[in-house]
Design an enzyme around this catalytic site. Sequence first.
Site, PDB file in Angstrom:
ATOM      1  N   GLY A   1       0.876   6.817   7.544  1.00 27.94           N
ATOM      2  CA  GLY A   1       1.374   5.856   6.570  1.00 27.94           C
ATOM      3  C   GLY A   1       1.235   6.434   5.174  1.00 27.94           C
ATOM      4  N   GLY A  22      -1.886   9.172   5.077  1.00 33.51           N
ATOM      5  CA  GLY A  22      -1.527  10.200   6.062  1.00 33.51           C
ATOM      6  C   GLY A  22      -0.270  10.934   5.626  1.00 33.51           C
ATOM      7  N   ASN A  29     -11.356   4.763   5.184  1.00 40.61           N
ATOM      8  CA  ASN A  29     -12.406   4.039   4.464  1.00 40.61           C
ATOM      9  C   ASN A  29     -13.287   3.301   5.467  1.00 40.61           C
ATOM     10  OD1 ASN A  29     -11.873   4.636   1.782  1.00 40.61           O
ATOM     11  ND2 ASN A  29     -10.330   3.026   1.586  1.00 40.61           N
ATOM     12  N   LYS A  88     -18.722   4.835  -1.468  1.00 45.13           N
ATOM     13  CA  LYS A  88     -17.354   4.310  -1.564  1.00 45.13           C
ATOM     14  C   LYS A  88     -17.244   2.965  -0.847  1.00 45.13           C
ATOM     15  CE  LYS A  88     -12.511   5.426  -1.372  1.00 45.13           C
ATOM     16  NZ  LYS A  88     -11.422   6.041  -0.632  1.00 45.13           N
ATOM     17  N   ASN A 106     -12.818  -5.155  -2.940  1.00 45.57           N
ATOM     18  CA  ASN A 106     -11.725  -5.522  -2.020  1.00 45.57           C
ATOM     19  C   ASN A 106     -11.778  -6.996  -1.628  1.00 45.57           C
ATOM     20  OD1 ASN A 106      -9.637  -3.566  -0.789  1.00 45.57           O
ATOM     21  ND2 ASN A 106     -11.418  -2.278  -1.070  1.00 45.57           N
ATOM     22  N   SER A 134      -6.540  -2.809  -1.970  1.00 51.69           N
ATOM     23  CA  SER A 134      -5.669  -2.721  -0.786  1.00 51.69           C
ATOM     24  C   SER A 134      -5.842  -3.921   0.151  1.00 51.69           C
ATOM     25  CB  SER A 134      -5.927  -1.422  -0.037  1.00 51.69           C
ATOM     26  OG  SER A 134      -7.270  -1.379   0.384  1.00 51.69           O
TER      27      SER A 134
HETATM   28  P1  NAD Z   1      -1.135   2.600   6.109  1.00 59.02           P
HETATM   29  O1  NAD Z   1      -1.084   1.232   6.714  1.00 59.02           O
HETATM   30  O2  NAD Z   1      -0.200   2.956   5.024  1.00 59.02           O
HETATM   31  O3  NAD Z   1      -0.950   3.684   7.256  1.00 59.02           O
HETATM   32  C1  NAD Z   1      -1.514   3.574   8.536  1.00 59.02           C
HETATM   33  C2  NAD Z   1      -0.489   4.110   9.527  1.00 59.02           C
HETATM   34  O4  NAD Z   1      -1.075   4.087  10.817  1.00 59.02           O
HETATM   35  C3  NAD Z   1       0.790   3.265   9.602  1.00 59.02           C
HETATM   36  O5  NAD Z   1       1.911   4.087   9.400  1.00 59.02           O
HETATM   37  C4  NAD Z   1       0.761   2.675  11.013  1.00 59.02           C
HETATM   38  O6  NAD Z   1       2.055   2.549  11.587  1.00 59.02           O
HETATM   39  C5  NAD Z   1      -0.071   3.700  11.729  1.00 59.02           C
HETATM   40  N1  NAD Z   1      -0.725   3.182  12.936  1.00 59.02           N
HETATM   41  C6  NAD Z   1      -1.582   2.167  13.017  1.00 59.02           C
HETATM   42  N2  NAD Z   1      -1.995   1.984  14.306  1.00 59.02           N
HETATM   43  C7  NAD Z   1      -1.408   2.923  15.004  1.00 59.02           C
HETATM   44  C8  NAD Z   1      -1.475   3.269  16.358  1.00 59.02           C
HETATM   45  N3  NAD Z   1      -2.244   2.587  17.247  1.00 59.02           N
HETATM   46  N4  NAD Z   1      -0.745   4.297  16.756  1.00 59.02           N
HETATM   47  C9  NAD Z   1       0.020   4.986  15.874  1.00 59.02           C
HETATM   48  N5  NAD Z   1       0.122   4.724  14.564  1.00 59.02           N
HETATM   49  C10 NAD Z   1      -0.604   3.683  14.138  1.00 59.02           C
HETATM   50  O7  NAD Z   1      -2.642   2.805   5.661  1.00 59.02           O
HETATM   51  P2  NAD Z   1      -3.209   3.804   4.539  1.00 59.02           P
HETATM   52  O8  NAD Z   1      -3.201   3.124   3.244  1.00 59.02           O
HETATM   53  O9  NAD Z   1      -2.561   5.129   4.691  1.00 59.02           O
HETATM   54  O10 NAD Z   1      -4.735   3.879   4.992  1.00 59.02           O
HETATM   55  C11 NAD Z   1      -5.183   4.676   6.085  1.00 59.02           C
HETATM   56  C12 NAD Z   1      -6.708   4.817   5.945  1.00 59.02           C
HETATM   57  O11 NAD Z   1      -6.990   5.532   4.737  1.00 59.02           O
HETATM   58  C13 NAD Z   1      -7.454   3.484   5.795  1.00 59.02           C
HETATM   59  O12 NAD Z   1      -8.730   3.580   6.369  1.00 59.02           O
HETATM   60  C14 NAD Z   1      -7.598   3.322   4.291  1.00 59.02           C
HETATM   61  O13 NAD Z   1      -8.662   2.474   3.907  1.00 59.02           O
HETATM   62  C15 NAD Z   1      -7.850   4.771   3.892  1.00 59.02           C
HETATM   63  N6  NAD Z   1      -7.533   5.094   2.498  1.00 59.02           N
HETATM   64  C16 NAD Z   1      -6.312   4.781   1.981  1.00 59.02           C
HETATM   65  C17 NAD Z   1      -6.039   5.121   0.648  1.00 59.02           C
HETATM   66  C18 NAD Z   1      -4.707   4.806   0.033  1.00 59.02           C
HETATM   67  O14 NAD Z   1      -4.577   4.959  -1.191  1.00 59.02           O
HETATM   68  N7  NAD Z   1      -3.700   4.414   0.777  1.00 59.02           N
HETATM   69  C19 NAD Z   1      -7.022   5.767  -0.121  1.00 59.02           C
HETATM   70  C20 NAD Z   1      -8.240   6.093   0.458  1.00 59.02           C
HETATM   71  C21 NAD Z   1      -8.487   5.756   1.779  1.00 59.02           C
END
Ligand code: NAD
Length: 309
Positions: free
Chosen positions: A9, A12, A105, A187, A195, A260
Amino acid sequence: MKIAVAGAGALGGRVGIQLHEAGVDVTLIDKWEEHVNAINEKGMEVHTEDKVYQVPVKAKLLEDIDESYDLIIILTKAMYAEDMLQALYEKNSIHAETAILTMMNGLGHGDRLAKYVSKDRIYLAVTMWTAGLKGPGQIVLTGSGGIQIQRADGIASKMTEEINDIFNTANLNSIISSDVQHSIWAKATLNSVLNPLCSILDKRIGEFAAYGAVIEMITPIIEEIIEVAAARGINLDFDASLEKIKAAFPDSAAGLHYPSMHQDLAKGVQTEVDYLNGKISEYGKEYGIKTPNNDMITHLIHQLEMKNH
Ligand code: NAD
């Protein structure tokens, strides 16, 4: 090294495109069909402050995976990590030496991943990079960040250095930490305060900070986290924890943003509260430490999640 980003997402997507741009063999894995199709048809569409460009990174639907990887970076939301790993395990994508790295996180991920591979193959990471999702195949990247990594058993290894080097080739500003758990808990403390409270109160971080008694309000939450962390051998400092939270208050930092969790509730999706305040409550019970503030916060967020469904 053949790398997969499992859960591609917002974050990633960022890690994936930066690795691809550095020439690394990387595959984005996700179960969101529209997203995967969009990436494969026109590349990941990257929106920065001054440009929009396409990155032709490989993406695959989880159900179509038919290969194994040397490193799998887990970046689903915390509650879906085990489903993702189970599916990859069943598809033989995890070979005898595959390393699994979590950059999610929240707390307790190392123990959860240890059900699938031994701790000498698990890498814990914490990141200050951020990213947003604009739509299928579209990510928004602003600001800069860094990554700290360490093998879950705390032992130095050649693989840790290789991962660190690859991240740095991809300009992800990585360092090998000698105490990543401390950074993960620091963090998680910030996330466990801002949050849920901004979500419950429906306030931006700056609006929340404007309340005259805000420090008095958040102090007991932080104190509970510090007591639970200490029981698990992690020494968090109250003043440093508070300073880290206060640093997010100004508009020039995160003051203008909703955290978030607020965005998750607005979208009607599950939050990561069980890996933040919920984990504090769970560990508290394990060690006989009372955590009424974190318990209540967890209940309130669960109530808000129910409202969405
Ligand atoms: P997001 O929702 O944008 O992405 C998650 C992805 O995982 C989605 O594309 C979803 O389709 C996929 N997914 C979920 N379950 C699945 C499964 N069973 N099989 C396949 N794909 C699956 O989330 P994000 O914001 O990228 O966050 C991901 C992690 O990173 C979280 O733990 C978040 O707290 C952490 N994080 C995010 C940020 C940020 O700025 N976005 C910053 C630091 C940490």
